[in-house]
Design a protein around this motif. Structure first.
Motif, PDB file in Angstrom:
ATOM      1  N   TYR A  73       0.884  -1.697  -0.379  1.00 17.48           N
ATOM      2  CA  TYR A  73      -0.309   0.181  -0.310  1.00 17.48           C
ATOM      3  C   TYR A  73       0.934   0.818   0.210  1.00 17.48           C
ATOM      4  O   TYR A  73       0.368   2.575  -0.608  1.00 17.48           O
ATOM      5  CB  TYR A  73      -1.099  -0.033   0.766  1.00 17.48           C
ATOM      6  CG  TYR A  73      -2.163  -1.050   1.169  1.00 17.48           C
ATOM      7  CD1 TYR A  73      -2.970  -0.958   0.333  1.00 17.48           C
ATOM      8  CD2 TYR A  73      -2.488  -1.265   1.797  1.00 17.48           C
ATOM      9  CE1 TYR A  73      -4.374  -1.727  -0.081  1.00 17.48           C
ATOM     10  CE2 TYR A  73      -3.746  -2.913   1.884  1.00 17.48           C
ATOM     11  CZ  TYR A  73      -4.804  -2.332   0.978  1.00 17.48           C
ATOM     12  OH  TYR A  73      -5.579  -3.104   1.103  1.00 17.48           O
ATOM     13  N   GLU A  74       2.195   1.440   0.658  1.00 17.93           N
ATOM     14  CA  GLU A  74       3.001   2.462   0.755  1.00 17.93           C
ATOM     15  C   GLU A  74       3.200   2.391  -0.795  1.00 17.93           C
ATOM     16  O   GLU A  74       4.296   3.811  -0.734  1.00 17.93           O
ATOM     17  CB  GLU A  74       3.815   2.311   1.546  1.00 17.93           C
ATOM     18  CG  GLU A  74       3.462   1.812   3.153  1.00 17.93           C
ATOM     19  CD  GLU A  74       4.340   1.428   4.108  1.00 17.93           C
ATOM     20  OE1 GLU A  74       5.003   1.260   4.095  1.00 17.93           O
ATOM     21  OE2 GLU A  74       4.077   2.010   4.942  1.00 17.93           O
ATOM     22  N   GLU A 105      -4.626   4.088   0.900  1.00 20.19           N
ATOM     23  CA  GLU A 105      -4.666   4.350   2.492  1.00 20.19           C
ATOM     24  C   GLU A 105      -5.289   3.676   3.958  1.00 20.19           C
ATOM     25  O   GLU A 105      -5.077   3.188   4.626  1.00 20.19           O
ATOM     26  CB  GLU A 105      -4.632   5.881   3.149  1.00 20.19           C
ATOM     27  CG  GLU A 105      -2.859   6.497   2.979  1.00 20.19           C
ATOM     28  CD  GLU A 105      -2.496   6.549   3.099  1.00 20.19           C
ATOM     29  OE1 GLU A 105      -1.455   7.104   4.708  1.00 20.19           O
ATOM     30  OE2 GLU A 105      -1.397   5.682   2.872  1.00 20.19           O
ATOM     31  N   ARG A 161      -5.226   0.790   3.909  1.00 18.55           N
ATOM     32  CA  ARG A 161      -3.181   0.008   4.831  1.00 18.55           C
ATOM     33  C   ARG A 161      -3.698   0.386   6.052  1.00 18.55           C
ATOM     34  O   ARG A 161      -2.833  -0.418   7.004  1.00 18.55           O
ATOM     35  CB  ARG A 161      -2.156   1.583   4.305  1.00 18.55           C
ATOM     36  CG  ARG A 161      -0.811   0.854   5.837  1.00 18.55           C
ATOM     37  CD  ARG A 161       0.555   2.264   4.605  1.00 18.55           C
ATOM     38  NE  ARG A 161       0.082   3.850   5.651  1.00 18.55           N
ATOM     39  CZ  ARG A 161       0.486   4.174   5.980  1.00 18.55           C
ATOM     40  NH1 ARG A 161       1.265   4.352   6.721  1.00 18.55           N
ATOM     41  NH2 ARG A 161       0.409   5.749   5.171  1.00 18.55           N
TER      42      ARG A 161
END
Length: 574
Positions: A319-320, A333, A336
């Motif tokens: 996700y990052e 986000e 995440r």
């Protein structure tokens, strides 16, 4: 096409075979890392599996089955260079291996070696999915400079509806890539006012094409319709602003033919989103992002699958990779934060969403996700506040908003603000009158409050009719009969609820109470003991132990006396 890349049975068999055939001097060095790798592999724990397999390969470097297992987990774990190394070593001995072909094909496309990519796509010995192979062939021909040949491949795709649709979609992409927006728009307009939208890329391509041929008003109408149906969307909102300003949108969705081929990998990644094929979906997805590194839609999909498989740390890292400026950033986000919460990093999850809510205070889904995370961590007052910020953004509540009122109602109910909770539950039912979760929650709450019992029974009966296999809703039906002193009628639903949810402490406790009331006291005590074995909340456990000691009648009498005492104290002003 296989949908199982590496099964537990295959892994166990390979463990025995590799260890049995390894040279005596190396057997001990192979057994440990291989067995550790295979166990990690069985758990879908891809990163440790890839590292253990690396250690095993140092001992058994030519074993094709071991190399194949290592290739798969390395690709899925995002260690593409290591996966490519395995694929190159496998090709001379296992050239018909479809996964090897997919991996080497992705590398050729990334390097824009379109001639090599076309040869692989056209080779039947590679055993590639036919639709996928045609899409890659078409883009490879375009990459070689043969635009007409690539278009002819897309135009000739047939056999079933899916193949024909994706042939048309990629034909539109190709024309947009070549600057022929008139043709691209005509294809994506579809038939009978039904645009040919199969994914995000088709929507963006359609909007760009319309804006480029002086059909900006059509593009604006389309984007308004999409925003009305789907809520806030940064990419579409930016497109809308530019359309309102009279600007023509730029086509940057496919910057090179390899990007078009990457979308063919993405098609298969998306099509394989089912429980028995998630590894293959991950495999295609990782290769798509190898060809096109900033393919955020696919990166988010990969992370979603990893989170579903409870590979939270790898999901978080994936996700990052989605940058803040991406249209997929908000979804990434939110994903995440959910992965952080799943990993037990609750405070970090809440902080991610709190920060996002400050950055994007206008996005309902952000406040909703924050509310869900707070509610799941029993911070009900803060959850209600987050949900309220989401509700404030709704101009006119519609059916799709029922859940928001429902979960805010739960948060209010858990903070003893019943009037607000009931109002939200009833709003949710106005928006979605037969929603079984709302019917059950409101009905059960009314039963516990001893209010509107006939209405509560009607609600729960309607919920059970829709969800007869739901143990919790069935428990509610038995419990309302119990509260109405219709004990004989309560037995059947309550026994059924325990069948459906055999290890739930509350449902087992409820069955014990019902059985006691119909004179089956030995069975009631058995159910209470079962309830205790399933670790109920401490206050419930204390009550159950008291029932085992003194019986239900004594406990109810004691509770009634306490209630009368509290009422008297309230009346006297103490």
């Amino acid at each position: 096409m296989t949908s199982r890349l590496w099964t537990g049975l295959q892994a166990s068999a390979l463990a025995l075979a590799v260890i049995a055939t390894a040279p005596a001097a190396g057997a001990q060095g192979l057994a440990g890392p291989y067995l550790a790798g295979s166990q990690a592999d069985l758990r879908d724990d891809y990163l440790p599996a890839s590292r253990y397999y690396d250690d095993a390969i140092r001992v058994a470097s030519e074993d094709a089955s071991l190399l194949n297992a290592a290739m798969v987990v390395n690709v899925i774990a995002g260690r593409l260079n290591r996966g490519l190394d395995m694929a190159r070593r496998l090709e001379p001995v296992d050239g018909a291996n479809q996964l090897v072909s997919l991996t080497l094909l992705a590398e050729a496309l990334r390097d824009e070696d379109y001639a090599a990519a076309r040869r692989m796509a056209e080779d039947p010995a590679r055993q590639l999915n036919p639709m996928f192979a045609q899409l890659v062939e078409g883009w490879s021909r375009i990459g070689e400079g043969d635009f007409a040949g690539g278009v002819a491949v897309f135009e000739g795709m047939s056999g079933n509806a899916a193949v024909e649709i994706y042939g048309k979609v990629h034909l539109a992409y190709a024309h947009a890539f070549a600057g022929d927006f008139e043709t691209a728009a005509r294809i994506l307009d579809g038939d009978d006012d039904s645009p040919l939208h199969v994914d995000r890329l088709t929507i963006a391509t359609h909007l760009v094409s319309l804006s480029q041929i002086d059909r900006g008003s059509d593009a604006l109408e389309l984007v308004d319709r999409l925003l009305a149906n789907g809520g806030a969307d940064p990419q579409l909102e930016q497109m809308r602003e530019r359309l309102l300003a009279g600007e023509a949108l730029e086509f940057d969705q496919i910057a090179r033919p390899a990007d078009g081929a990457a979308s063919a990998y993405a098609v298969l990644a998306d099509a394989l989103l089912r429980e028995d094929a998630l590894r293959l979906s991950l495999f295609y997805g990782r290769l798509a992002t190898h060809i096109r590194p900033r393919y955020d839609q696919v990166t988010a999909l990969i992370a979603d699958i990893l989170a579903e498989q409870r590979q939270y740390e790898l999901a978080i890292a994936t996700y990052e990779e989605v940058a803040p400026g991406s249209p997929w950033y908000i979804a990434a986000e939110i994903g995440r934060a959910a992965a952080l919460d799943g990993a037990g990093r609750h405070d970090e999850a809440i902080e991610v969403l709190s920060k996002l809510s400050r950055e994007r205070p206008d996005v309902i889904s952000v406040h909703n996700a924050l509310g869900d995370t707070l509610r799941n961590n029993e911070e009900f007052a803060r959850a209600a506040e987050a949900y309220s910020r989401a509700v404030e953004l709704i101009e006119e509540p519609a059916q799709q908003h029922w859940r928001l009122f429902y979960v805010r109602g739960i948060s209010y109910e858990r903070t003893d603000e019943w009037d607000k909770a009931e109002a939200d539950f009833r709003t949710a039912l106005e928006l979605n009158p037969e929603q079984p979760n709302v019917l059950n929650y409101l009905g059960y709450s009314l039963v516990e409050l001893r209010r509107n019992m006939d209405e509560a029974l009607d609600m729960i009966e309607r919920a059970v009719a829709q969800r007869p296999q739901d143990g919790y809703i069935t428990d509610s039906l038995g419990w309302v009969y119990y509260r109405l002193d219709r004990f004989d009628e309560a037995v059947g639903p309550m026994e059924r609820a325990v069948e459906l949810e055999p290890v739930d402490p509350v449902i087992n406790d409820h069955l014990g109470d019902v059985l006691w009331k119909v004179g089956r006291k030995m069975e009631a005590r058995f159910q209470w003991r079962r309830a205790l074995s399933f670790e109920p909340e401490e206050d419930e456990a204390v009550r159950i132990r008291r029932k085992l000691d003194a019986g239900l009648d004594k406990v109810l009498a004691e509770e009634a006396a306490i209630g009368e005492e509290k009422t008297a104290e309230t009346a006297s002003g103490n």
